[in-house]
Design a protein around this motif. Structure first.
Motif, PDB file in Angstrom:
ATOM      1  N   ILE A 147       1.268   1.894 -11.773  1.00 13.90           N
ATOM      2  CA  ILE A 147       1.598   0.567 -11.255  1.00 13.90           C
ATOM      3  C   ILE A 147       0.907  -0.455 -12.150  1.00 13.90           C
ATOM      4  CG2 ILE A 147       1.441  -1.001  -9.285  1.00 13.90           C
ATOM      5  CD1 ILE A 147       2.973   1.452  -8.510  1.00 13.90           C
ATOM      6  N   SER A 148       1.689  -1.346 -12.757  1.00 13.43           N
ATOM      7  CA  SER A 148       1.124  -2.389 -13.618  1.00 13.43           C
ATOM      8  C   SER A 148       1.456  -3.757 -13.043  1.00 13.43           C
ATOM      9  CB  SER A 148       1.701  -2.299 -15.030  1.00 13.43           C
ATOM     10  OG  SER A 148       1.291  -1.110 -15.636  1.00 13.43           O
ATOM     11  N   LEU A 149       0.446  -4.535 -12.759  1.00 17.83           N
ATOM     12  CA  LEU A 149       0.603  -5.902 -12.283  1.00 17.83           C
ATOM     13  C   LEU A 149       0.013  -6.808 -13.354  1.00 17.83           C
ATOM     14  CD1 LEU A 149      -0.616  -5.246  -8.631  1.00 17.83           C
ATOM     15  CD2 LEU A 149       1.744  -5.404  -9.427  1.00 17.83           C
ATOM     16  N   VAL A 150       0.888  -7.424 -14.150  1.00 23.76           N
ATOM     17  CA  VAL A 150       0.462  -8.212 -15.303  1.00 23.76           C
ATOM     18  C   VAL A 150      -0.536  -9.287 -14.870  1.00 23.76           C
ATOM     19  CG1 VAL A 150       1.237  -9.738 -17.143  1.00 23.76           C
ATOM     20  CG2 VAL A 150       2.622  -7.770 -16.502  1.00 23.76           C
ATOM     21  N   PHE A 203      -2.906   0.535 -11.897  1.00 24.53           N
ATOM     22  CA  PHE A 203      -3.359   1.735 -11.208  1.00 24.53           C
ATOM     23  C   PHE A 203      -2.687   2.921 -11.879  1.00 24.53           C
ATOM     24  CE2 PHE A 203      -3.368  -1.642  -8.054  1.00 24.53           C
ATOM     25  CZ  PHE A 203      -4.567  -1.470  -7.385  1.00 24.53           C
ATOM     26  N   ALA A 204      -3.429   3.990 -12.105  1.00 27.88           N
ATOM     27  CA  ALA A 204      -2.865   5.190 -12.705  1.00 27.88           C
ATOM     28  C   ALA A 204      -3.610   6.413 -12.175  1.00 27.88           C
ATOM     29  CB  ALA A 204      -2.976   5.131 -14.224  1.00 27.88           C
ATOM     30  N   VAL A 205      -2.946   7.556 -12.260  1.00 28.36           N
ATOM     31  CA  VAL A 205      -3.549   8.824 -11.846  1.00 28.36           C
ATOM     32  C   VAL A 205      -4.063   9.526 -13.085  1.00 28.36           C
ATOM     33  CG1 VAL A 205      -3.141  11.057 -10.757  1.00 28.36           C
ATOM     34  CG2 VAL A 205      -2.046   9.015  -9.856  1.00 28.36           C
ATOM     35  N   PRO A 265     -14.104  22.038  -8.647  1.00 29.75           N
ATOM     36  CA  PRO A 265     -12.701  22.260  -9.029  1.00 29.75           C
ATOM     37  C   PRO A 265     -12.063  21.032  -9.678  1.00 29.75           C
ATOM     38  CG  PRO A 265     -12.884  21.968  -6.668  1.00 29.75           C
ATOM     39  CD  PRO A 265     -14.282  21.989  -7.205  1.00 29.75           C
ATOM     40  N   ALA A 266     -10.989  21.257 -10.407  1.00 27.62           N
ATOM     41  CA  ALA A 266     -10.230  20.166 -11.018  1.00 27.62           C
ATOM     42  C   ALA A 266      -9.553  19.369  -9.911  1.00 27.62           C
ATOM     43  CB  ALA A 266      -9.181  20.742 -11.960  1.00 27.62           C
ATOM     44  N   LYS A 267      -9.338  18.074 -10.154  1.00 28.26           N
ATOM     45  CA  LYS A 267      -8.621  17.254  -9.182  1.00 28.26           C
ATOM     46  C   LYS A 267      -8.051  16.014  -9.847  1.00 28.26           C
ATOM     47  CE  LYS A 267     -12.479  14.488  -7.423  1.00 28.26           C
ATOM     48  NZ  LYS A 267     -13.157  14.073  -6.197  1.00 28.26           N
ATOM     49  N   LYS A 268      -7.164  15.374  -9.139  1.00 27.85           N
ATOM     50  CA  LYS A 268      -6.579  14.124  -9.622  1.00 27.85           C
ATOM     51  C   LYS A 268      -7.346  12.967  -8.999  1.00 27.85           C
ATOM     52  CE  LYS A 268      -1.930  15.959 -10.132  1.00 27.85           C
ATOM     53  NZ  LYS A 268      -0.542  15.858  -9.708  1.00 27.85           N
ATOM     54  N   VAL A 269      -7.554  11.912  -9.775  1.00 27.36           N
ATOM     55  CA  VAL A 269      -8.247  10.731  -9.275  1.00 27.36           C
ATOM     56  C   VAL A 269      -7.430   9.494  -9.631  1.00 27.36           C
ATOM     57  CG1 VAL A 269     -10.565  11.730  -9.348  1.00 27.36           C
ATOM     58  CG2 VAL A 269      -9.670  10.586 -11.357  1.00 27.36           C
ATOM     59  N   VAL A 270      -7.547   8.460  -8.806  1.00 25.45           N
ATOM     60  CA  VAL A 270      -6.872   7.189  -9.069  1.00 25.45           C
ATOM     61  C   VAL A 270      -7.829   6.292  -9.828  1.00 25.45           C
ATOM     62  CG1 VAL A 270      -5.819   5.152  -8.024  1.00 25.45           C
ATOM     63  CG2 VAL A 270      -5.475   7.399  -6.992  1.00 25.45           C
ATOM     64  N   ILE A 283       0.841  -1.199   0.000  1.00 24.46           N
ATOM     65  CA  ILE A 283       0.000   0.000   0.000  1.00 24.46           C
ATOM     66  C   ILE A 283       0.882   1.256   0.000  1.00 24.46           C
ATOM     67  CG2 ILE A 283      -1.638   1.357   1.376  1.00 24.46           C
ATOM     68  CD1 ILE A 283      -2.870  -1.364   2.236  1.00 24.46           C
ATOM     69  N   SER A 284       1.930   1.253   0.813  1.00 24.63           N
ATOM     70  CA  SER A 284       2.833   2.401   0.894  1.00 24.63           C
ATOM     71  C   SER A 284       3.560   2.638  -0.433  1.00 24.63           C
ATOM     72  CB  SER A 284       3.841   2.175   2.010  1.00 24.63           C
ATOM     73  OG  SER A 284       4.769   3.217   2.064  1.00 24.63           O
ATOM     74  N   ALA A 285       4.065   1.579  -1.034  1.00 28.67           N
ATOM     75  CA  ALA A 285       4.781   1.709  -2.307  1.00 28.67           C
ATOM     76  C   ALA A 285       3.848   2.187  -3.412  1.00 28.67           C
ATOM     77  CB  ALA A 285       5.414   0.375  -2.692  1.00 28.67           C
ATOM     78  N   THR A 286       2.640   1.647  -3.451  1.00 29.02           N
ATOM     79  CA  THR A 286       1.659   2.035  -4.461  1.00 29.02           C
ATOM     80  C   THR A 286       1.267   3.499  -4.290  1.00 29.02           C
ATOM     81  OG1 THR A 286       0.815  -0.221  -4.566  1.00 29.02           O
ATOM     82  CG2 THR A 286      -0.614   1.505  -5.433  1.00 29.02           C
ATOM     83  N   THR A 287       0.989   3.897  -3.063  1.00 25.43           N
ATOM     84  CA  THR A 287       0.619   5.277  -2.775  1.00 25.43           C
ATOM     85  C   THR A 287       1.733   6.240  -3.166  1.00 25.43           C
ATOM     86  OG1 THR A 287      -0.790   4.561  -0.950  1.00 25.43           O
ATOM     87  CG2 THR A 287      -0.142   6.872  -0.962  1.00 25.43           C
ATOM     88  N   GLY A 288       2.964   5.894  -2.816  1.00 29.12           N
ATOM     89  CA  GLY A 288       4.107   6.743  -3.150  1.00 29.12           C
ATOM     90  C   GLY A 288       4.278   6.932  -4.647  1.00 29.12           C
ATOM     91  N   GLU A 289       4.142   5.847  -5.395  1.00 28.61           N
ATOM     92  CA  GLU A 289       4.305   5.933  -6.853  1.00 28.61           C
ATOM     93  C   GLU A 289       3.180   6.752  -7.484  1.00 28.61           C
ATOM     94  OE1 GLU A 289       6.085   5.532 -10.494  1.00 28.61           O
ATOM     95  OE2 GLU A 289       6.902   5.090  -8.522  1.00 28.61           O
ATOM     96  N   LEU A 290       1.951   6.570  -7.012  1.00 31.66           N
ATOM     97  CA  LEU A 290       0.829   7.323  -7.567  1.00 31.66           C
ATOM     98  C   LEU A 290       0.916   8.804  -7.212  1.00 31.66           C
ATOM     99  CD1 LEU A 290      -2.069   4.766  -7.015  1.00 31.66           C
ATOM    100  CD2 LEU A 290      -0.916   5.325  -9.160  1.00 31.66           C
TER     101      LEU A 290
END
Length: 90
Positions: free
Chosen positions: A42-45, A50-52, A72-77, A29-36
Motif C-alpha cells: 500500500i503506497s500513500l504518496v 506499508f509492505a510485508v 521460527p520464520a515469519k512475515k512482518v508488516v 483498515i479492512s482494505a489495507t489488511t486484505g492487501e497485505l
C-alpha cells in the motif's frame, strides 16, 4: 491517540459524522489488511507505504535461562514514512 480519538479527528476535519468516520476508518483498515495478507503493498504518496517482509528463522537466547532457542520464520508488516510525513515530523 487511540481509535476513538482518531475517529473524532477525522470527523472534525472532514465534516463527516462520527459514525461515517468510523465506517471510513474501518474500511481503510479492512482494505489495507486484505492487501497485505495477499502480500501486496500500500503506497500513500506523501504519507508512506506499508509492505510485508519475510523475517528468516534464527537462533535466539532465552534471557531468563540463557538457553538457546530456535525462532521460527515469519512475515512482518513494515511501514516506511514518506518524505512529506518525515519532513513535517522534523
Amino acid at each position: 491517540m487511540n481509535k476513538a480519538e482518531l475517529i473524532d479527528q477525522i470527523a472534525d476535519a472532514s465534516g463527516l459524522s462520527k459514525a461515517d468516520s468510523k465506517k471510513a476508518l474501518d474500511a481503510f483498515i479492512s482494505a489495507t489488511t486484505g492487501e497485505l495478507k495477499k502480500g501486496g503493498r500500500i503506497s500513500l504518496v506523501g504519507f508512506g507505504s506499508f509492505a510485508v517482509s519475510e523475517r528468516s528463522a534464527r537462533k535466539g537466547r532465552n534471557p531468563k535461562t540463557g538457553k538457546e532457542i530456535n525462532i521460527p520464520a515469519k512475515k512482518v508488516v513494515k511501514f516506511k514514512a514518506g518524505a512529506d510525513l518525515a519532513d513535517s515530523v522534523n
